[in-house]
Enzyme design. Sequence first.
Site, short mmCIF file in Angstrom:
data_model
loop_
_atom_site.label_atom_id
_atom_site.label_comp_id
_atom_site.label_asym_id
_atom_site.label_seq_id
_atom_site.Cartn_x
_atom_site.Cartn_y
_atom_site.Cartn_z
N ILE A 14 0.85 -1.20 0.00
CA ILE A 14 0.00 0.00 0.00
C ILE A 14 0.88 1.25 0.00
CG2 ILE A 14 -1.90 1.20 1.16
CD1 ILE A 14 -2.64 -1.50 2.49
N LEU A 35 12.99 -2.81 4.50
CA LEU A 35 12.94 -3.80 3.40
C LEU A 35 12.69 -5.22 3.91
CD1 LEU A 35 15.88 -2.43 1.15
CD2 LEU A 35 13.46 -1.84 1.05
N ASP A 60 14.99 1.17 10.41
CA ASP A 60 13.93 0.51 11.15
C ASP A 60 13.13 1.52 11.98
OD1 ASP A 60 13.60 -2.70 12.11
OD2 ASP A 60 12.66 -1.16 13.37
N PHE A 82 2.84 3.19 7.63
CA PHE A 82 2.42 1.87 7.11
C PHE A 82 3.23 0.75 7.75
CE2 PHE A 82 1.46 4.52 3.27
CZ PHE A 82 0.14 4.19 3.12
N SER A 126 -7.25 -1.23 10.39
CA SER A 126 -7.80 -2.33 9.61
C SER A 126 -9.21 -2.65 10.08
CB SER A 126 -6.89 -3.55 9.84
OG SER A 126 -7.53 -4.74 9.45
N TYR A 151 -1.94 -10.00 15.55
CA TYR A 151 -1.87 -8.92 14.56
C TYR A 151 -3.00 -7.92 14.79
CZ TYR A 151 -2.82 -6.29 10.35
OH TYR A 151 -3.10 -5.26 9.49
N LYS A 155 -3.24 -3.65 15.92
CA LYS A 155 -3.95 -2.54 15.25
C LYS A 155 -4.86 -1.83 16.25
CE LYS A 155 -1.78 -2.70 11.77
NZ LYS A 155 -1.04 -1.60 11.18
N VAL A 219 -11.45 -22.76 -1.52
CA VAL A 219 -12.45 -21.77 -1.08
C VAL A 219 -12.91 -22.19 0.31
CG1 VAL A 219 -14.74 -20.80 -1.51
CG2 VAL A 219 -13.16 -21.19 -3.42
P1 NAD Z 1 3.62 -4.58 3.34
O1 NAD Z 1 4.24 -5.65 4.16
O2 NAD Z 1 3.58 -4.73 1.87
O3 NAD Z 1 4.31 -3.18 3.66
C1 NAD Z 1 4.86 -2.88 4.92
C2 NAD Z 1 6.23 -2.27 4.69
O4 NAD Z 1 6.79 -1.92 5.95
C3 NAD Z 1 7.22 -3.24 4.02
O5 NAD Z 1 7.86 -2.59 2.95
C4 NAD Z 1 8.20 -3.60 5.14
O6 NAD Z 1 9.49 -3.84 4.63
C5 NAD Z 1 8.13 -2.36 6.00
N1 NAD Z 1 8.43 -2.58 7.42
C6 NAD Z 1 7.91 -3.50 8.26
N2 NAD Z 1 8.42 -3.36 9.50
C7 NAD Z 1 9.27 -2.30 9.44
C8 NAD Z 1 10.08 -1.64 10.41
N3 NAD Z 1 10.16 -2.05 11.67
N4 NAD Z 1 10.80 -0.59 10.00
C9 NAD Z 1 10.77 -0.15 8.72
N5 NAD Z 1 10.02 -0.74 7.78
C10 NAD Z 1 9.26 -1.79 8.13
O7 NAD Z 1 2.13 -4.36 3.93
P2 NAD Z 1 0.92 -3.54 3.32
O8 NAD Z 1 -0.10 -4.49 2.82
O9 NAD Z 1 1.40 -2.46 2.44
O10 NAD Z 1 0.32 -2.92 4.66
C11 NAD Z 1 0.67 -1.63 5.09
C12 NAD Z 1 -0.05 -1.31 6.38
O11 NAD Z 1 -1.45 -1.45 6.21
C13 NAD Z 1 0.30 -2.25 7.53
O12 NAD Z 1 0.36 -1.49 8.73
C14 NAD Z 1 -0.86 -3.22 7.59
O13 NAD Z 1 -1.06 -3.71 8.88
C15 NAD Z 1 -2.01 -2.31 7.17
N6 NAD Z 1 -3.14 -3.02 6.57
C16 NAD Z 1 -2.94 -3.81 5.47
C17 NAD Z 1 -4.01 -4.48 4.89
C18 NAD Z 1 -3.81 -5.39 3.71
O14 NAD Z 1 -4.69 -6.22 3.46
N7 NAD Z 1 -2.72 -5.28 2.96
C19 NAD Z 1 -5.30 -4.31 5.43
C20 NAD Z 1 -5.47 -3.50 6.53
C21 NAD Z 1 -4.37 -2.84 7.11
C1 WQD Z 2 -10.72 -13.02 2.01
C2 WQD Z 2 -11.74 -14.12 1.83
C3 WQD Z 2 -11.28 -16.15 3.05
C4 WQD Z 2 -7.71 -17.27 0.83
C5 WQD Z 2 -7.25 -10.19 5.98
C6 WQD Z 2 -6.91 -9.83 7.40
C7 WQD Z 2 -7.46 -8.48 7.74
C8 WQD Z 2 -6.98 -7.45 6.72
C9 WQD Z 2 -7.29 -7.88 5.33
C10 WQD Z 2 -4.92 -6.51 7.48
C11 WQD Z 2 -12.08 -14.85 3.13
C12 WQD Z 2 -11.26 -16.38 1.55
C13 WQD Z 2 -8.83 -16.60 1.26
C14 WQD Z 2 -7.86 -18.54 0.23
C15 WQD Z 2 -10.24 -18.36 0.50
N1 WQD Z 2 -5.55 -7.29 6.76
N2 WQD Z 2 -10.08 -17.14 1.10
N3 WQD Z 2 -9.14 -19.03 0.08
O1 WQD Z 2 -9.26 -12.63 5.95
O2 WQD Z 2 -10.81 -10.90 4.93
O3 WQD Z 2 -8.66 -10.20 5.85
O4 WQD Z 2 -6.74 -9.19 5.10
O5 WQD Z 2 -5.29 -5.77 8.33
O6 WQD Z 2 -7.02 -8.16 9.02
O7 WQD Z 2 -7.49 -10.81 8.26
O8 WQD Z 2 -8.67 -11.49 3.75
O9 WQD Z 2 -7.77 -12.22 1.60
O10 WQD Z 2 -7.30 -13.62 3.64
O11 WQD Z 2 -9.60 -13.57 2.72
O12 WQD Z 2 -11.38 -18.86 0.36
O13 WQD Z 2 -6.90 -19.21 -0.14
O14 WQD Z 2 -11.20 -15.12 0.96
O15 WQD Z 2 -11.91 -17.21 3.71
O16 WQD Z 2 -13.44 -15.13 3.10
P1 WQD Z 2 -9.43 -11.40 5.18
P2 WQD Z 2 -8.21 -12.75 2.90
#
Ligand code: NAD
Ligand code: WQD
Length: 339
Positions: A14, A35, A60, A82, A126, A151, A155, A219
């Site tokens: 993101i 990284l 870090d 992030f 999240s 996790y 959050k 699924v």
């Molecule tokens: P990501 O792992 O792709 O990106 C996180 C980045 O942070 C990475 O580049 C990693 O190298 C860096 N990082 C981790 N720990 C670090 C540290 N101690 N110091 C410096 N850099 C560090 O994850 P993402 O999907 O881009 O998620 C970004 C944020 O959004 C996270 O806080 C995650 O919890 C939150 N989030 C993600 C999702 C999702 O589904 N991707 C959903 C809800 C919330």
């Molecule tokens: C989506 C749907 C699975 C994989 C997670 C974190 C949440 C947030 C977003 C960070 C669900 C189904 C998945 C597979 C499947 N992240 N599925 N087969 O669980 O909604 O959310 O990511 O904050 O905190 O929990 O996302 O992509 O894992 O699953 O059927 O191999 O797909 O059961 O219904 P989820 P997901």
Amino acid sequence: MSEKILVTGGTGYIGSHTVVELITQGFEPIILDNLSNSHEGILDAIQDITGVKPAFYKGDCRDAAIYDKIFSSHQISSVIHFAAFKAVGESVHKPLAYFDNNINGLNQLLIAMDKFSIRNLVFSSSCTVYGDPDDPVVTEETPLKDPQSPYGFTKLAGEKMLENVVRHKKQMRVALLRYFNPIGAHPSGKIGELPQGIPNNLLPYITQTAMGIREKLAVFGNDYATSDGSCIRDYIHVCDVASAHVSAITMMHKKEEAFIDAINIGTGKGTSVLEIIRIFEEVNAIEVNWEFAPRREGDVPEIFAKVDKAEHVLNWNAKFSVRDAVKDAWEWEKKYRKQ
Ligand code: NAD
Ligand code: WQD
């Protein structure tokens, strides 16, 4: 002169899309990333897309010295935080590593922001903070639940820490952006999601199965009380998630007083797992090998966002559709595998 924004985790999934959006909208992002879940080549990809290579600090978020270096070299107006570990399943096995990275990392950042009087923060939260809600349509007023995973706890803890800081120190402006399910990739195909090992999330699993890297998508569950028995989520294009951050920064820069606001970042629409597979197959004209498997522990049957607050407070809404997102996810997977 353009405003400088520190983006921790800015080479991640993101973060990298947000850095592109910040540059496109005239900001100057400065990236801090260790990284641990990304690589330096992302900086070249960002330059390919925007024409600008952002300043990058490999370091870090738990290291006070790196903030001294960054904040004394740049006049930073706001921080987007992030950087965190994000794998729900891994967190169950390594809770302490998650507390250290996600909670201690935030605390160190707050200490440094306090030292350098930097007041604006956007925090990656999240939908996990809602747990399994009584009503699947969640507003920001929906009660928060004790998260199922370490996790999720990090959050919720991050949100609570920030609430306390704002309440007692009264000098910060904080946006807690609660993302739903970010999917897809930049339409250029130059940046996207980079899951390590076997993907946990649905979309990367689908693209890797379509690519032949995984044999079959499982699924998880066919007997939920939903329209087709599979789980329902609010899938949102990662570029929309990125633009929400720029809207949050813009909103903050207009405010004087301290505040903290939680805002859902979703589309307001729910899509089932089976629908996602069908749309992916249709849009990309490719079949996905899948079968039903037992329910995955901890999965919420149905959740999606009410997004009125984002429209009202941030003047933002999602522009891309799920069709756009699955197309971009597939383009990214194909290009990435060729590299
Ligand atoms: P990501 O792992 O792709 O990106 C996180 C980045 O942070 C990475 O580049 C990693 O190298 C860096 N990082 C981790 N720990 C670090 C540290 N101690 N110091 C410096 N850099 C560090 O994850 P993402 O999907 O881009 O998620 C970004 C944020 O959004 C996270 O806080 C995650 O919890 C939150 N989030 C993600 C999702 C999702 O589904 N991707 C959903 C809800 C919330
Ligand atoms: C989506 C749907 C699975 C994989 C997670 C974190 C949440 C947030 C977003 C960070 C669900 C189904 C998945 C597979 C499947 N992240 N599925 N087969 O669980 O909604 O959310 O990511 O904050 O905190 O929990 O996302 O992509 O894992 O699953 O059927 O191999 O797909 O059961 O219904 P989820 P997901």
